[in-house]
Design a protein around this motif. Structure first.
Motif, short mmCIF file in Angstrom:
data_model
loop_
_atom_site.label_atom_id
_atom_site.label_comp_id
_atom_site.label_asym_id
_atom_site.label_seq_id
_atom_site.Cartn_x
_atom_site.Cartn_y
_atom_site.Cartn_z
N ARG A 36 11.47 -1.50 3.79
CA ARG A 36 10.07 -1.84 4.05
C ARG A 36 9.79 -3.29 3.66
NH1 ARG A 36 6.12 2.29 4.62
NH2 ARG A 36 4.62 0.97 3.52
N SER A 37 10.36 -3.70 2.53
CA SER A 37 10.14 -5.06 2.04
C SER A 37 10.72 -6.09 3.00
CB SER A 37 10.77 -5.22 0.65
OG SER A 37 10.66 -6.55 0.20
N LYS A 74 8.67 -6.16 6.38
CA LYS A 74 7.34 -6.78 6.25
C LYS A 74 7.45 -8.29 6.04
CE LYS A 74 4.22 -4.61 3.73
NZ LYS A 74 3.61 -3.84 2.61
N GLU A 75 8.52 -8.71 5.37
CA GLU A 75 8.69 -10.14 5.11
C GLU A 75 9.13 -10.90 6.36
OE1 GLU A 75 11.66 -13.04 2.53
OE2 GLU A 75 11.25 -11.01 1.79
N LEU A 77 9.50 -9.43 9.75
CA LEU A 77 8.98 -8.92 11.02
C LEU A 77 9.92 -9.23 12.18
CD1 LEU A 77 5.18 -9.84 10.64
CD2 LEU A 77 6.29 -7.63 10.24
N LEU A 114 6.37 2.43 9.10
CA LEU A 114 5.74 1.16 8.71
C LEU A 114 5.15 0.45 9.92
CD1 LEU A 114 5.13 -0.96 6.57
CD2 LEU A 114 7.45 -1.87 6.91
N LEU A 162 1.29 -0.79 10.40
CA LEU A 162 0.94 -2.19 10.67
C LEU A 162 0.49 -2.43 12.11
CD1 LEU A 162 4.00 -3.89 8.87
CD2 LEU A 162 1.67 -3.58 7.97
#
Length: 360
Positions: free
Chosen positions: A41-42, A45-46, A48, A79, A83
């Protein structure tokens, strides 16, 4: 020993195959899912990314091979919905040594896609899966091409049997009973191998790329305790019993050493800091009972199931040295030894779970 040619799990779907004897490894992966979920997930999200590249190192074959991949994709898809993002493409590399049963993996891909379709609601990004034969103690992928590496129950294996361990007589790996020079030789081989592993992965990961590593380990820095390779010490006992009966020659066991090392947390942390390409975000020691190989129930079949667990991983190495003809005899004896110890002792595997981020 030519490690690259003989170190692989038993292929196929027979009784002693890894596919039929990897329940314990699957449970370990299930227990460590929260760490993987947080990491994937990290990184998503960082960055994309439109295309998310993931590699599983030491993938083996059987249902576990794509189990982790399915979970990761499920997590990313959830996720994306949070988003309101379009799903990325998934590029999955499955790596193991050339002797691995890759055909078994390829046959299971359609089943994997069907399973993924039942776990994720809605349309999923395209998924491209590639087999990647080769040693991870070297470069296996292009520079800056990966977002995430995962390895479970592979990195405790070494690239070779250490040199100068000829006096490790009666043992089959580094154990609490090994001479000090043997313990040092195994540790130094681990240092060389793990440092090279980190260097290669740093070149292949993008900046900020992540890794989750699960490997056999020990909690204590003291190499003389029996946490390290106790289950293999019991295998050595079965082999030594066969030496005393004249079935195996003494020089056969004295010349046999398995390339495996189970580091302590401090040893793992030290190598990460020395190599310098990664930040260690998380490191923990976990334990899992040998009983997990038989559904967490201790019964009359437990010794057999744990012996099959070890056989699935070690038979190719043993057969290359002692010959295939005595494999059934070895593991028949071994299951009795295991059953006896499991009925009298707390028998667990200790694992190290590490999460790392590439720094540059």
């Amino acid at each position: 020993m030519d490690v690259a040619s003989v170190l692989h799990m038993n292929g196929g779907t027979e009784e002693a195959s890894y596919a039929n004897n990897s329940l314990l490894q699957k449970k370990v992966m299930s227990l460590t899912r929260p760490i993987r979920d947080e990491v994937i997930r990290s990184i998503y999200k960082e960055k994309l990314p439109k295309s998310l590249a993931i590699a599983d190192l030491g993938c083996s074959s059987g249902s576990n091979t794509l189990f982790m991949t399915c979970e990761l994709i499920e997590t990313v898809e959830m996720l994306c919905k949070e988003l309101s993002h379009e799903s990325p493409e998934y590029v999955i590399f499955l790596n193991d040594l050339p002797g691995n049963d890759f055909n078994n993996i390829f046959k299971s891909i359609e089943c994997f896609k069907q399973n993924l379709g039942t776990r994720v609601v809605g349309e999923i990004g395209q998924c491209f899966i590639t087999g990647l034969p080769g040693s991870f103690f070297g470069r296996i992928l292009p520079t800056s091409s990966l977002h995430f590496f995962h390895s479970s129950y592979s990195l405790h294996f070494l690239s070779q049997v250490p040199e100068d361990v000829d006096n490790n007589k009666g043992n089959i790996c580094w154990t609490s009973k090994s001479p000090l020079n043997v313990q040092r030789a195994y540790y130094q081989q681990f240092q060389r191998d793990f440092s090279l592993f980190l260097k290669c992965r740093a070149e292949e990961l993008i900046e900020g790329g992540r890794m989750v590593l699960i490997l056999g380990g020990r909690s204590s820095s003291d190499p003389s305790n029996n946490e390290s390779c106790y289950i293999l010490e019991l295998l050595a006992k079965a082999l030594n019993n066969m030496v005393s009966e004249g079935i195996i020659k003494k020089d056969q066991i004295d010349s046999f050493n398995i390339p495996i090392y189970t580091p302590s947390p401090s040893e793992l942390k030290l190598e990460i800091e020395k190599e310098g390409s990664f930040i260690l975000n998380h490191l923990e020691v976990s334990e899992i009972s040998w009983k997990a190989a038989c559904g967490d129930e201790l019964n009359d079949n437990s010794g057999y199931k744990v012996a099959q667990l070890v056989r699935a991983a070690m038979e190719p190495v043993l057969a290359s040295h002692f010959g295939e003809a005595i494999m059934d005899d070895i593991f028949y004896r071994y299951q009795d030894i295991l059953a006896d110890r499991m009925s009298k002792e707390k028998t667990v595997f200790l694992n190290l779970v590490a999460s790392l981020t590439k720094t540059t």
